[in-house]
Structure formats: structure tokens, C-alpha cells
Design a protein around this motif. Structure first.
Motif, PDB file in Angstrom:
ATOM      1  N   ASN A  80      15.706 -28.472  38.934  1.00 37.30           N
ATOM      2  CA  ASN A  80      14.366 -28.911  38.558  1.00 37.30           C
ATOM      3  C   ASN A  80      13.797 -30.013  39.452  1.00 37.30           C
ATOM      4  O   ASN A  80      12.715 -30.528  39.169  1.00 37.30           O
ATOM      5  N   LEU A 101      10.039 -29.574  40.807  1.00 40.66           N
ATOM      6  CA  LEU A 101       8.958 -29.213  39.888  1.00 40.66           C
ATOM      7  C   LEU A 101       7.765 -30.131  40.134  1.00 40.66           C
ATOM      8  O   LEU A 101       7.894 -31.357  40.155  1.00 40.66           O
ATOM      9  N   GLU A 140       5.582 -27.670  33.530  1.00 42.38           N
ATOM     10  CA  GLU A 140       6.954 -27.243  33.795  1.00 42.38           C
ATOM     11  C   GLU A 140       7.914 -28.425  33.711  1.00 42.38           C
ATOM     12  O   GLU A 140       9.025 -28.304  33.189  1.00 42.38           O
ATOM     13  N   ASP A 180       4.481 -29.036  38.733  1.00 44.35           N
ATOM     14  CA  ASP A 180       3.564 -28.774  37.631  1.00 44.35           C
ATOM     15  C   ASP A 180       3.966 -29.643  36.432  1.00 44.35           C
ATOM     16  O   ASP A 180       5.110 -29.590  35.984  1.00 44.35           O
TER      17      ASP A 180
END
Length: 97
Positions: free
Chosen positions: A51, A54, A59, A56
Motif C-alpha cells: 500500500n 496509494l 483507497e 487516492d
């Protein structure tokens, strides 16, 4: 700071610290908490790596919520395992035997 340690010096340090040689690592029956702890750390690191890019916000929030959920699971597992942990003898019981 990392220090390079030669083979003989490393062996002496391990003996001093009371550790076993690499070939004789504890088995699951000897110390199962090590394996649970390492599994949890490995899953956490893998999740962070998965992750880390990420961008966004939705998200990222979903990943954060999933992480909090997994933390709750790990805490509950720790409580359950502590309830059923093998009883360790005290020093007085060991010397009295």
C-alpha cells in the motif's frame, strides 16, 4: 550503524547471549510465540509495501481501515494465546524438583 562481525566473534557473541547456532533454531513446539510474532510482523510489512504507493484518499482510507481491523484480530489472538499458554515453572519449583 552496522558493524561487520567475523564468524568466530559472532559465535562467541551468540554463546555469551545464550543463543543457539543457526542450525538448531527452536521448533514450533519449543517456542510457538516466535512463529506467531514473526508471521504478524511479516504480514504487516507486506501490507505496508503493498500500500505504499496509494495516492487516492479513498483507497488509503480503506487500507487504513483494513489495517486497524487486522490489528484488532492480532490483539484478540494474543489474548486467546495468553490464556492457553503453557504454564512455566518458577525458579522455586525448578530447584525443588
Amino acid at each position: 550503524m552496522f558493524v561487520e562481525v567475523k564468524g568466530e566473534e559472532l559465535r562467541k557473541r551468540k554463546e555469551k547471549e545464550g543463543r543457539k547456532e543457526m542450525g538448531s533454531a527452536p521448533t514450533r513446539s519449543e517456542d510457538p510465540t516466535i512463529f506467531r510474532r514473526e508471521y504478524a510482523k511479516r504480514r504487516t510489512v507486506d501490507s505496508f509495501r503493498h500500500n505504499r504507493r496509494l495516492s487516492d484518499p479513498a483507497e488509503a482510507a480503506a487500507a487504513f481501515a483494513e489495517g486497524k481491523s487486522q490489528l484488532g484480530v492480532a490483539k484478540r489472538q494474543a489474548v486467546v494465546y495468553s490464556l492457553y499458554a503453557p504454564r512455566v515453572k518458577s525458579v522455586m519449583e525448578i530447584n525443588g524438583s
